[in-house]
Design a protein around this motif. Structure first.
Motif, PDB file in Angstrom:
ATOM      1  N   GLU A 512      41.482  24.788  38.163  1.00  0.00           N
ATOM      2  CA  GLU A 512      40.168  24.812  37.540  1.00  0.00           C
ATOM      3  C   GLU A 512      39.185  24.081  38.450  1.00  0.00           C
ATOM      4  OE1 GLU A 512      39.584  26.461  34.785  1.00  0.00           O
ATOM      5  OE2 GLU A 512      41.695  26.994  34.518  1.00  0.00           O
ATOM      6  N   LEU A 513      37.869  24.266  38.194  1.00  0.00           N
ATOM      7  CA  LEU A 513      36.849  23.606  39.004  1.00  0.00           C
ATOM      8  C   LEU A 513      35.868  22.860  38.104  1.00  0.00           C
ATOM      9  CD1 LEU A 513      36.003  23.280  41.993  1.00  0.00           C
ATOM     10  CD2 LEU A 513      34.395  25.154  41.628  1.00  0.00           C
ATOM     11  N   PRO A 514      36.342  21.814  37.414  1.00  0.00           N
ATOM     12  CA  PRO A 514      35.421  21.041  36.569  1.00  0.00           C
ATOM     13  C   PRO A 514      34.447  20.253  37.429  1.00  0.00           C
ATOM     14  CG  PRO A 514      37.541  19.946  36.698  1.00  0.00           C
ATOM     15  CD  PRO A 514      37.703  21.245  37.422  1.00  0.00           C
ATOM     16  N   LEU A 515      33.224  20.068  36.932  1.00  0.00           N
ATOM     17  CA  LEU A 515      32.224  19.272  37.629  1.00  0.00           C
ATOM     18  C   LEU A 515      32.209  17.853  37.066  1.00  0.00           C
ATOM     19  CD1 LEU A 515      29.302  21.859  37.773  1.00  0.00           C
ATOM     20  CD2 LEU A 515      30.943  21.294  39.578  1.00  0.00           C
ATOM     21  N   ALA A 516      31.775  16.929  37.866  1.00  0.00           N
ATOM     22  CA  ALA A 516      31.656  15.547  37.407  1.00  0.00           C
ATOM     23  C   ALA A 516      30.536  15.433  36.379  1.00  0.00           C
ATOM     24  CB  ALA A 516      31.382  14.630  38.593  1.00  0.00           C
ATOM     25  N   GLN A 517      30.616  14.372  35.604  1.00  0.00           N
ATOM     26  CA  GLN A 517      29.637  14.081  34.538  1.00  0.00           C
ATOM     27  C   GLN A 517      29.601  15.157  33.452  1.00  0.00           C
ATOM     28  OE1 GLN A 517      28.048  13.903  38.005  1.00  0.00           O
ATOM     29  NE2 GLN A 517      29.252  12.018  37.957  1.00  0.00           N
ATOM     30  N   GLY A 518      30.633  16.002  33.423  1.00  0.00           N
ATOM     31  CA  GLY A 518      30.720  17.022  32.367  1.00  0.00           C
ATOM     32  C   GLY A 518      29.716  18.143  32.487  1.00  0.00           C
ATOM     33  N   ILE A 519      29.122  18.328  33.662  1.00  0.00           N
ATOM     34  CA  ILE A 519      28.115  19.374  33.846  1.00  0.00           C
ATOM     35  C   ILE A 519      28.749  20.752  33.723  1.00  0.00           C
ATOM     36  CG2 ILE A 519      26.529  20.394  35.534  1.00  0.00           C
ATOM     37  CD1 ILE A 519      26.071  17.557  36.606  1.00  0.00           C
ATOM     38  N   LYS A 520      28.095  21.644  33.013  1.00  0.00           N
ATOM     39  CA  LYS A 520      28.542  23.038  32.854  1.00  0.00           C
ATOM     40  C   LYS A 520      27.653  23.919  33.738  1.00  0.00           C
ATOM     41  CE  LYS A 520      31.585  22.008  29.667  1.00  0.00           C
ATOM     42  NZ  LYS A 520      33.050  22.076  29.971  1.00  0.00           N
ATOM     43  N   PHE A 521      28.284  24.721  34.594  1.00  0.00           N
ATOM     44  CA  PHE A 521      27.542  25.599  35.497  1.00  0.00           C
ATOM     45  C   PHE A 521      28.403  26.845  35.730  1.00  0.00           C
ATOM     46  CE2 PHE A 521      25.667  26.992  39.563  1.00  0.00           C
ATOM     47  CZ  PHE A 521      24.319  26.876  39.269  1.00  0.00           C
ATOM     48  N   ASP A 522      28.464  27.673  34.725  1.00  0.00           N
ATOM     49  CA  ASP A 522      29.308  28.860  34.786  1.00  0.00           C
ATOM     50  C   ASP A 522      28.527  30.039  35.329  1.00  0.00           C
ATOM     51  OD1 ASP A 522      31.477  27.511  33.677  1.00  0.00           O
ATOM     52  OD2 ASP A 522      30.745  27.860  31.638  1.00  0.00           O
ATOM     53  N   ILE A 523      29.019  30.640  36.399  1.00  0.00           N
ATOM     54  CA  ILE A 523      28.354  31.810  36.979  1.00  0.00           C
ATOM     55  C   ILE A 523      29.213  33.068  36.846  1.00  0.00           C
ATOM     56  CG2 ILE A 523      27.085  30.411  38.635  1.00  0.00           C
ATOM     57  CD1 ILE A 523      29.116  31.275  40.760  1.00  0.00           C
ATOM     58  N   MET A 524      30.415  32.905  36.246  1.00  0.00           N
ATOM     59  CA  MET A 524      31.297  34.063  36.054  1.00  0.00           C
ATOM     60  C   MET A 524      31.745  34.109  34.610  1.00  0.00           C
ATOM     61  SD  MET A 524      33.667  33.848  39.470  1.00  0.00           S
ATOM     62  CE  MET A 524      32.936  33.778  41.107  1.00  0.00           C
ATOM     63  N   ASP A 525      32.070  35.319  34.141  1.00  0.00           N
ATOM     64  CA  ASP A 525      32.605  35.476  32.778  1.00  0.00           C
ATOM     65  C   ASP A 525      34.008  34.881  32.695  1.00  0.00           C
ATOM     66  OD1 ASP A 525      31.111  38.746  32.511  1.00  0.00           O
ATOM     67  OD2 ASP A 525      30.301  36.758  32.005  1.00  0.00           O
TER      68      ASP A 525
END
Length: 525
Positions: A512-525
């Motif tokens: 998986e590729l989680p971002l720091a600080q819990g940021i959500k940045f989904d560019i794919m379904d």
């Protein structure tokens, strides 16, 4: 039976030393560790001993073209040296330390004769080089970083340190080889290569060191450019400070010089390690062991003829013991043996040159005009033994801390006596009341006084000692000071970090590729 230096004709003793260390009548302008070079028709500088005024040897002064050749060679060497494992680099430094052991007596004598410090201090300076080699060898297996826990699942974080590249070292005349070794041996195990610009007043000891290094480099089939030497004046130092190919410049000398170097390096966003002036004080409280204190004061004030950055300049004495301390010093000073630094009986050698003598005289004249009381010393010695005009009698002056000359560092044996009353915080305020912040000391058997001195409202210096003097630091601790001293740290502890670049690494070992600080940045379904 082995003869002492006093039993040999001086000229023969010095000639033997120069021959052993490979110093010629005229020495090239630069060295890349294995080869020597320099432009034809360059300026030649003659080097005279402050001990007797005799010509020791000459050096060719490097040009900008010479400097460029050295930098290019260092760049190529760095590509090889950085790939050698750090413990292997440590092995090379270990061998350098052993070579220094072999040449300790000869190199110590050359340090003494070229610079003017007494033989015991010359030998001590070489021992300091040996000690830093030993320290660096151990360090080569401890270039560690930290590990941290990541906030993201299946991630690992850690820090590591990598070599910087070329380290420029500008050294001063008073420690012509030791301070270079602090920098060069640590930089070497860190994977850096070094370009050394020694003081133009004491280049011959640097030439001797390059010959010693050459033996190790040759025996290990190492390339040119790891340990480099460029002999020159301020122009070479300026080239080094402004050269973007040199990520770190370590400079030792006056505050005036250091500000120029720091400004030039800072303008290009490089790193500078500055070891500059000191205006060091010893506090003697009414609870001091005066016998211990007096020994430390005298060595600190007259050792190296007052030409250490850690020399004791100010003596801050409680009013209850002031007269006693003054009386003892006035009895000790006339008996100090002043003479040729290679004599086994000498405790005080010469100043480096006549300019230093003039500065000594000017400072004494100025402080007396401010109200200072010259108690003893201040003479330039005359007679056949002192005909060179570089020998002076160490001076003691009663003064006040706010005097202009007391606020300035005079690189000469002048000790200012300053009286204080009340508790130790008054003495600490006086001690801190100068622009420099290198070394400091307190003599007291009172725990409350010594702990106040070491507290965060106590001494503002980089070095703070209890019941020892201001000079004679061990290589195991980081050496350096605050304020106008420049803020740099050399030698022991974690000073090695300045010679490396720090890198934080994060490794994702999940899918998986989680971002720091819990940021959500989904560019794919």
């Amino acid at each position: 039976m082995k003869q002492t230096i006093d039993e040999l004709p001086l000229t023969k003793a010095v000639t033997d030393v120069l021959h052993q260390l490979g110093v010629k009548d005229i020495n090239p302008a630069y060295s890349t560790g294995l080869a020597w070079g320099g432009q034809e028709g360059c300026t030649t500088k003659e080097i005279y001993s402050p001990a007797d005024g005799n010509l020791i040897a000459s050096v060719n002064m490097a040009t900008a073209e010479d400097y460029e050749q050295v930098v290019k060679q260092a760049e190529e060497a760095f590509k090889v040296w950085r790939k050698m494992p750090a413990p292997k680099r440590g092995e090379i430094v270990r061998q350098i330390g052993n070579k220094l052991r072999e040449h300790k007596e000869a190199l110590g004598k050359l340090v003494s004769y070229e610079m003017g410090k007494i033989l015991q201090e010359g030998l001590g300076e070489v021992q300091e080089m040996i000690d830093i080699c030993d320290f660096a060898v151990g360090l080569s297996r401890q270039l560690h970083g930290y590990t941290m826990h990541s906030e993201r699942p299946q991630h690992r974080m850690y820090e590591q340190y990598h070599p910087l590249g070329i380290v420029g070292v500008i050294s001063a005349f008073n420690f012509p080889v030791a301070v270079w070794s602090w920098n060069a041996m640590l930089a070497a195990v860190c994977g850096d290569v070094v370009i050394w610009k020694p003081s133009e007043k004491t280049p011959l000891t640097a030439v001797a060191c390059q010959h010693i290094l050459r033996e190790v480099l040759t025996e290990n089939e190492l390339p040119e450019g790891i340990f480099n030497l460029v002999i020159g004046d301020a122009e070479i130092g300026s080239l080094m400070a402004n050269d973007t190919r040199i990520p770190l410049v370590s400079a030792t000398g006056s505050t005036r010089m250091g500000k120029k170097v720091g400004e030039a390096v800072g303008a290009r966003l490089g790193k500078s390690l500055l070891e500059l002036g000191g205006n060091n004080a010893i506090i003697i409280t009414e609870h001091a062991d005066l016998e211990m204190a007096l020994r430390a004061v005298v060595f600190g004030a007259v050792g190296t003829c007052g030409q250490r950055c850690t020399s004791t300049r100010r003596l801050i004495i409680h009013e209850n013991v002031y007269e006693q301390v003054k009386e003892r010093l006035l009895k000790i000073y006339p008996s100090l043996p002043i003479g040729h630094p290679l004599s086994n009986t000498t405790l005080v050698g010469p100043l480096i040159d006549k300019d230093a003598v003039k500065a000594f005289q000017n400072a004494l004249e100025a402080v007396q005009q401010e109200g200072g009381n010259l108690l003893i010393g201040g003479e330039v010695l005359e007679g056949e033994q002192y005909a060179i005009g570089t020998y002076v009698t160490p001076a003691i002056v009663e003064a006040e801390n706010h005097y202009h000359m007391v606020q300035e560092e005079t690189f000469a044996p002048i000790l200012y006596l300053i009286k204080y009353s009340g508790d130790v915080e008054n003495a600490i305020e006086l001690q801190n009341g100068v622009k420099q912040g290198l070394s400091s000391s307190i003599f007291s058997t009172n725990l409350l006084e010594t702990e106040a001195f070491l507290s965060h409202w106590g001494s503002d210096c980089g070095i703070a000692n209890v019941n020892i003097g201001t000079s004679g630091a061990e290589i195991g601790g980081a050496f350096g000071g605050e304020k106008d001293t420049g803020g740099g740290r050399e030698s022991g502890s974690d000073a090695w970090r300045v010679y490396m670049r720090r890198q934080t690494n994060t490794i994702n070992y999940g899918r998986e590729l989680p971002l720091a600080q819990g940021i959500k940045f989904d560019i794919m379904d």
